[in-house]
Design a protein around this motif. Structure first.
Motif, PDB file in Angstrom:
ATOM      1  N   ILE A   1       0.830  -7.315  -3.718  1.00 48.45           N
ATOM      2  CA  ILE A   1       0.349  -6.120  -3.012  1.00 48.45           C
ATOM      3  C   ILE A   1       0.029  -4.971  -3.964  1.00 48.45           C
ATOM      4  O   ILE A   1      -0.940  -4.227  -3.753  1.00 48.45           O
ATOM      5  CB  ILE A   1       1.349  -5.669  -1.910  1.00 48.45           C
ATOM      6  CG1 ILE A   1       0.783  -4.496  -1.076  1.00 48.45           C
ATOM      7  CG2 ILE A   1       2.714  -5.315  -2.471  1.00 48.45           C
ATOM      8  CD1 ILE A   1      -0.468  -4.771  -0.307  1.00 48.45           C
ATOM      9  N   TYR A   2       0.815  -4.848  -5.026  1.00 48.72           N
ATOM     10  CA  TYR A   2       0.576  -3.755  -5.972  1.00 48.72           C
ATOM     11  C   TYR A   2      -0.782  -3.908  -6.647  1.00 48.72           C
ATOM     12  O   TYR A   2      -1.576  -2.973  -6.694  1.00 48.72           O
ATOM     13  CB  TYR A   2       1.709  -3.724  -7.012  1.00 48.72           C
ATOM     14  CG  TYR A   2       1.621  -2.548  -7.948  1.00 48.72           C
ATOM     15  CD1 TYR A   2       2.046  -1.277  -7.530  1.00 48.72           C
ATOM     16  CD2 TYR A   2       1.117  -2.679  -9.237  1.00 48.72           C
ATOM     17  CE1 TYR A   2       1.964  -0.175  -8.380  1.00 48.72           C
ATOM     18  CE2 TYR A   2       1.033  -1.597 -10.090  1.00 48.72           C
ATOM     19  CZ  TYR A   2       1.452  -0.346  -9.663  1.00 48.72           C
ATOM     20  OH  TYR A   2       1.364   0.743 -10.503  1.00 48.72           O
TER      21      TYR A   2
ATOM     22  N   ALA B   1       0.758  -7.844   8.141  1.00 50.75           N
ATOM     23  CA  ALA B   1      -0.536  -8.457   8.455  1.00 50.75           C
ATOM     24  C   ALA B   1      -1.663  -7.468   8.196  1.00 50.75           C
ATOM     25  O   ALA B   1      -1.463  -6.257   8.219  1.00 50.75           O
ATOM     26  CB  ALA B   1      -0.557  -8.890   9.924  1.00 50.75           C
ATOM     27  N   GLY B   2      -2.842  -8.035   7.943  1.00 49.27           N
ATOM     28  CA  GLY B   2      -4.024  -7.204   7.745  1.00 49.27           C
ATOM     29  C   GLY B   2      -4.230  -6.798   6.301  1.00 49.27           C
ATOM     30  O   GLY B   2      -3.377  -7.047   5.444  1.00 49.27           O
ATOM     31  N   PRO B   3      -5.355  -6.170   6.017  1.00 48.68           N
ATOM     32  CA  PRO B   3      -5.687  -5.802   4.637  1.00 48.68           C
ATOM     33  C   PRO B   3      -4.979  -4.539   4.181  1.00 48.68           C
ATOM     34  O   PRO B   3      -4.423  -3.798   4.993  1.00 48.68           O
ATOM     35  CB  PRO B   3      -7.197  -5.539   4.727  1.00 48.68           C
ATOM     36  CG  PRO B   3      -7.386  -4.987   6.110  1.00 48.68           C
ATOM     37  CD  PRO B   3      -6.393  -5.723   6.981  1.00 48.68           C
ATOM     38  N   VAL B   4      -5.013  -4.314   2.883  1.00 47.02           N
ATOM     39  CA  VAL B   4      -4.686  -2.982   2.342  1.00 47.02           C
ATOM     40  C   VAL B   4      -6.047  -2.311   2.160  1.00 47.02           C
ATOM     41  O   VAL B   4      -7.026  -2.971   1.810  1.00 47.02           O
ATOM     42  CB  VAL B   4      -3.893  -3.094   1.016  1.00 47.02           C
ATOM     43  CG1 VAL B   4      -4.709  -3.728  -0.099  1.00 47.02           C
ATOM     44  CG2 VAL B   4      -3.399  -1.725   0.566  1.00 47.02           C
ATOM     45  N   VAL B   5      -6.134  -1.022   2.462  1.00 48.25           N
ATOM     46  CA  VAL B   5      -7.420  -0.318   2.395  1.00 48.25           C
ATOM     47  C   VAL B   5      -7.304   0.891   1.476  1.00 48.25           C
ATOM     48  O   VAL B   5      -6.361   1.669   1.589  1.00 48.25           O
ATOM     49  CB  VAL B   5      -7.875   0.149   3.809  1.00 48.25           C
ATOM     50  CG1 VAL B   5      -9.140   1.003   3.714  1.00 48.25           C
ATOM     51  CG2 VAL B   5      -8.116  -1.046   4.725  1.00 48.25           C
TER      52      VAL B   5
ATOM     53  N   ASP C   1      -6.767   7.241  -2.284  1.00 44.74           N
ATOM     54  CA  ASP C   1      -5.491   6.914  -1.649  1.00 44.74           C
ATOM     55  C   ASP C   1      -5.589   5.546  -0.995  1.00 44.74           C
ATOM     56  O   ASP C   1      -6.684   5.023  -0.761  1.00 44.74           O
ATOM     57  CB  ASP C   1      -5.139   7.975  -0.602  1.00 44.74           C
ATOM     58  CG  ASP C   1      -3.646   7.971  -0.255  1.00 44.74           C
ATOM     59  OD1 ASP C   1      -2.883   7.233  -0.897  1.00 44.74           O
ATOM     60  OD2 ASP C   1      -3.251   8.712   0.666  1.00 44.74           O
ATOM     61  N   GLU C   2      -4.407   4.989  -0.679  1.00 48.22           N
ATOM     62  CA  GLU C   2      -4.401   3.681  -0.012  1.00 48.22           C
ATOM     63  C   GLU C   2      -3.605   3.751   1.286  1.00 48.22           C
ATOM     64  O   GLU C   2      -2.743   4.606   1.444  1.00 48.22           O
ATOM     65  CB  GLU C   2      -3.843   2.588  -0.923  1.00 48.22           C
ATOM     66  CG  GLU C   2      -2.474   2.858  -1.509  1.00 48.22           C
ATOM     67  CD  GLU C   2      -1.322   2.816  -0.539  1.00 48.22           C
ATOM     68  OE1 GLU C   2      -1.374   2.032   0.429  1.00 48.22           O
ATOM     69  OE2 GLU C   2      -0.356   3.583  -0.745  1.00 48.22           O
ATOM     70  N   VAL C   3      -3.910   2.821   2.172  1.00 49.44           N
ATOM     71  CA  VAL C   3      -3.190   2.694   3.443  1.00 49.44           C
ATOM     72  C   VAL C   3      -2.898   1.219   3.674  1.00 49.44           C
ATOM     73  O   VAL C   3      -3.758   0.372   3.433  1.00 49.44           O
ATOM     74  CB  VAL C   3      -4.056   3.235   4.613  1.00 49.44           C
ATOM     75  CG1 VAL C   3      -3.363   3.005   5.944  1.00 49.44           C
ATOM     76  CG2 VAL C   3      -4.324   4.719   4.426  1.00 49.44           C
ATOM     77  N   GLY C   4      -1.672   0.923   4.112  1.00 51.51           N
ATOM     78  CA  GLY C   4      -1.375  -0.453   4.502  1.00 51.51           C
ATOM     79  C   GLY C   4      -0.720  -1.314   3.444  1.00 51.51           C
ATOM     80  O   GLY C   4      -0.933  -2.526   3.402  1.00 51.51           O
ATOM     81  N   ARG C   5       0.118  -0.708   2.618  1.00 49.12           N
ATOM     82  CA  ARG C   5       0.849  -1.529   1.642  1.00 49.12           C
ATOM     83  C   ARG C   5       2.033  -2.240   2.298  1.00 49.12           C
ATOM     84  O   ARG C   5       2.406  -3.333   1.903  1.00 49.12           O
ATOM     85  CB  ARG C   5       1.359  -0.652   0.493  1.00 49.12           C
ATOM     86  CG  ARG C   5       0.323  -0.475  -0.601  1.00 49.12           C
ATOM     87  CD  ARG C   5       0.761   0.533  -1.621  1.00 49.12           C
ATOM     88  NE  ARG C   5       1.752   0.002  -2.540  1.00 49.12           N
ATOM     89  CZ  ARG C   5       2.183   0.656  -3.605  1.00 49.12           C
ATOM     90  NH1 ARG C   5       1.718   1.863  -3.873  1.00 49.12           N
ATOM     91  NH2 ARG C   5       3.082   0.129  -4.391  1.00 49.12           N
ATOM     92  N   GLY C   6       2.618  -1.620   3.321  1.00 51.04           N
ATOM     93  CA  GLY C   6       3.839  -2.139   3.929  1.00 51.04           C
ATOM     94  C   GLY C   6       3.694  -3.161   5.050  1.00 51.04           C
ATOM     95  O   GLY C   6       4.635  -3.915   5.291  1.00 51.04           O
ATOM     96  N   PRO C   7       2.572  -3.213   5.770  1.00 48.45           N
ATOM     97  CA  PRO C   7       2.477  -4.133   6.902  1.00 48.45           C
ATOM     98  C   PRO C   7       2.614  -5.609   6.527  1.00 48.45           C
ATOM     99  O   PRO C   7       2.428  -5.988   5.375  1.00 48.45           O
ATOM    100  CB  PRO C   7       1.069  -3.872   7.460  1.00 48.45           C
ATOM    101  CG  PRO C   7       0.750  -2.497   7.035  1.00 48.45           C
ATOM    102  CD  PRO C   7       1.390  -2.342   5.691  1.00 48.45           C
TER     103      PRO C   7
ATOM    104  N   PRO D   1     -11.495  -2.583   1.968  1.00 46.66           N
ATOM    105  CA  PRO D   1     -10.330  -3.395   2.338  1.00 46.66           C
ATOM    106  C   PRO D   1     -10.158  -4.575   1.378  1.00 46.66           C
ATOM    107  O   PRO D   1     -11.142  -5.123   0.875  1.00 46.66           O
ATOM    108  CB  PRO D   1     -10.707  -3.905   3.739  1.00 46.66           C
ATOM    109  CG  PRO D   1     -12.211  -3.971   3.719  1.00 46.66           C
ATOM    110  CD  PRO D   1     -12.713  -2.990   2.693  1.00 46.66           C
ATOM    111  N   ILE D   2      -8.911  -4.947   1.126  1.00 46.56           N
ATOM    112  CA  ILE D   2      -8.608  -6.165   0.365  1.00 46.56           C
ATOM    113  C   ILE D   2      -7.752  -7.052   1.276  1.00 46.56           C
ATOM    114  O   ILE D   2      -6.721  -6.623   1.781  1.00 46.56           O
ATOM    115  CB  ILE D   2      -7.843  -5.840  -0.946  1.00 46.56           C
ATOM    116  CG1 ILE D   2      -8.715  -4.981  -1.884  1.00 46.56           C
ATOM    117  CG2 ILE D   2      -7.380  -7.113  -1.647  1.00 46.56           C
ATOM    118  CD1 ILE D   2      -9.913  -5.660  -2.499  1.00 46.56           C
ATOM    119  N   SER D   3      -8.208  -8.264   1.489  1.00 46.38           N
ATOM    120  CA  SER D   3      -7.630  -9.148   2.513  1.00 46.38           C
ATOM    121  C   SER D   3      -6.208  -9.606   2.193  1.00 46.38           C
ATOM    122  O   SER D   3      -5.761  -9.563   1.042  1.00 46.38           O
ATOM    123  CB  SER D   3      -8.508 -10.389   2.673  1.00 46.38           C
ATOM    124  OG  SER D   3      -8.352 -11.220   1.532  1.00 46.38           O
TER     125      SER D   3
END
Length: 254
Positions: free
Chosen positions: A142-143, A83-87, A75-81, A131-133
């Protein structure tokens, strides 16, 4: 027996067939009847949670039944923010995994997630978080960044899984996959991966909050809250902002 003593004994009851129910059924004190009612309600809720937990193992059980031993949830977290990485998180769970509270990370409190992380790590056969920066997110979108994170999270697992259950996406590798919409609510493995990824990312954002204190990252995790957008308009983006995301892009062009 006093009502308090009876309450203490009922607190340890784990089954509706416990002889305590028969023993105190004829005790007409209001306090005792309340304790019995409360205990029955607790057991019913625990039973439902256990039942739901077993249902969330449906996909894993089908695969294990076919002789596929190592099944990874991803699963992933942080596609919408902004700032910051997607994890991306990945987890391979054993068939005797018994943490009933492991569910879609969005349905759990921060406190509950943090309580579960070391327990998941202890019980899991393997787990990883990648994490991906924001820089890479800006380069490849992002995708694609999410897919890269997921692919690396799976690659980092040891042993490697023979099957992957992925939340709403497909990963580019040769391992057979089951793609589940709202996977974190349907599969315990995906839920475990989502909890690990969420806490991992929140901790990163807390560190960034110390580095860039004006944006409230410790409260918003990089999402576009009112405080965050006001700070962005006033001070401009930080190096961890996603420059291709609309609200950030606007501040650059001003």
């Amino acid at each position: 027996m006093t009502i308090r003593e009876i309450a203490e004994r009922f607190a340890n009851v784990t089954d509706v067939s416990d002889p305590l129910f028969v023993q105190f059924d004829g005790d007409h004190r209001i306090g005792v009847q309340k304790i019995i009612k409360k205990t029955l309600k607790r057991l019913k809720e625990e039973n439902e949670r256990q039942h739901e937990f077993f249902n969330r193992f449906k996909y894993e059980k089908e695969l294990w039944h076919k002789g596929i031993k190592y099944v990874a949830g991803v699963d992933e977290v942080g596609r919408g923010p902004l700032a910051g990485p997607v994890v991306a998180g990945a987890a391979i769970l054993p068939s005797d995994f018994d943490l009933v509270d492991v569910n879609d990370s969005k349905q759990l409190s921060d406190e509950k997630r943090r309580e579960l992380v070391p327990l998941i790590q202890k019980e899991a056969i393997a787990y990883s978080c990648i994490p991906i920066s924001s820089q890479i997110i800006d380069e490849i979108n992002i995708y694609e960044a999410t897919r890269v994170a997921m692919k690396r999270a799976v690659y980092k697992l040891d042993p490697q899984p023979s099957h992957i259950i992925v939340d709403a996406m497909t990963i580019t590798n040769d391992i057979p996959q089951t793609r589940l919409i709202k996977g974190d609510a349907k599969s315990v493995s995906v839920a475990a991966a989502s909890i690990l990824a969420k806490v991992f990312r929140d901790d990163l954002m807390d560190e960034y909050a110390v580095q860039y204190p004006r944006y409230g990252f410790e409260h918003n995790a990089g999402y576009g809250t009112k405080q965050h957008l006001l700070a962005l308009a006033k001070y401009g983006p930080t190096p961890i902002h996603r420059k291709t995301f609309s609200p950030v892009l606007k501040t650059i062009h001003h």
